[in-house]
Write an enzyme that holds these catalytic residues in place. Structure first.
Site, mmCIF file in Angstrom:
data_model
loop_
_atom_site.group_PDB
_atom_site.id
_atom_site.type_symbol
_atom_site.label_atom_id
_atom_site.label_comp_id
_atom_site.label_asym_id
_atom_site.label_seq_id
_atom_site.Cartn_x
_atom_site.Cartn_y
_atom_site.Cartn_z
ATOM 1 C CG ASP A 86 0.229 6.267 3.375
ATOM 2 O OD1 ASP A 86 -0.338 5.228 3.625
ATOM 3 O OD2 ASP A 86 1.055 6.383 4.072
ATOM 4 N NE ARG A 88 4.516 10.726 4.356
ATOM 5 C CZ ARG A 88 2.952 10.571 4.579
ATOM 6 N NH1 ARG A 88 2.423 9.705 4.370
ATOM 7 N NH2 ARG A 88 2.647 11.625 5.129
ATOM 8 N NE ARG A 103 -2.169 -1.399 3.653
ATOM 9 C CZ ARG A 103 -2.897 -1.344 4.829
ATOM 10 N NH1 ARG A 103 -4.152 -1.661 4.940
ATOM 11 N NH2 ARG A 103 -2.258 -1.793 5.968
ATOM 12 C CE1 TYR A 144 7.464 3.092 -0.645
ATOM 13 C CE2 TYR A 144 8.324 1.095 0.468
ATOM 14 C CZ TYR A 144 7.179 1.839 0.022
ATOM 15 O OH TYR A 144 6.070 1.334 0.033
#
Length: 249
Positions: free
Chosen positions: A51, A194, A49, A109
């Protein structure tokens, strides 16, 4: 037959990958396109997933279909039909039990920061016009690689069974007026990247010491860690599977 579909998207116009009530998602948009092209109801299961506002340079999902199709033709039709911010790269035939989420062995990422106001990067990178000690932040990255429990960086009230992740790479690099943070692991918790970036920013500005970081990790308490940086600077860049040859996008 089970298939993997490889694609990319710019997340600015979507409320994340997963279906959302009364909001546009990448999963819904791609599912509708596949269902229309194959003329049967399709269900997509993603590799993970992302965001609201997060981008993906490489993402995978699996679906089942008994409708015969020619891969290049379907890819061409999908790309002609889909909005400009979603692009299909490839489709692969896989084993009936292959799973886009559970079979992924590594995910990577990147988080992008620019130091000067840039009209063309406002939706693709986060503006942070302050000094950062990159060497100190990379020392903190080495510390992270010594840990496996990252509960302190997880979004609260998630339904995960474990907070353990195996990090294999974490590093900041400088590119002129840009900083890029790259991190790889077998899995990531919700909001984890994050939150890590926000905490490392605190290290880079001198707000948080390496000793503080060790205490944050030991606390397993999200409130002890740093802030979550804005979503629009985050990119899912790689997903690896043992049975699909990896190609950088």
């Amino acid at each position: 037959m089970r298939y993997f579909i490889e694609f990319a998207y710019k997340g600015s116009n979507y409320h994340g990958w997963q279906y959302q009530p009364n909001a546009s998602s990448v999963q819904e948009t791609l599912t509708q396109a596949l269902s229309l092209m194959l003329r049967e109801p399709i269900e997509l299961t993603g590799a993970g997933r992302t965001d609201t506002g997060v981008h993906a340079r490489q993402m995978f999902a699996h679906f089942d279909s008994e409708v015969p199709f020619v891969f290049p033709d379907l890819i061409k039709k999908l790309n002609a039909y889909l909005p400009k911010d979603i692009a299909v790269w490839d489709i692969y035939t896989v084993a009936p039990d292959a799973h886009a989420r559970f079979d992924a062995t590594k995910r990577t990422y990147e988080y992008h920061i620019h130091r000067r106001k840039d009209a063309f990067e406002c939706h693709n990178s986060w503006l942070f016009p302050h000094s950062l000690d990159i060497d100190r932040m990379n020392d903190a990255c080495k510390l992270l690689l010594n840990h496996t429990d990252f509960e302190c960086f997880s979004k609260l009230h998630t339904d995960v069974k474990t907070f353990f992740c195996k990090l294999t790479h974490a590093e900041w690099t400088s590119h002129g007026d840009r900083w890029i943070f790259t991190i790889s692991a077998d899995r990531f918790l919700r909001n984890m990247v994050r939150a890590i970036v926000g905490t490392l920013i605190d290290v880079g500005t001198g707000k948080t010491s390496l000793t503080d970081l060790e205490q944050i990790l030991a606390s397993k308490n999200r409130s002890k860690a740093g802030f979550s940086v804005p979503a629009h600077g985050l990119y899912l860049t790689e997903v690896h599977y043992p049975y699909i040859p990896f190609r950088a996008r």
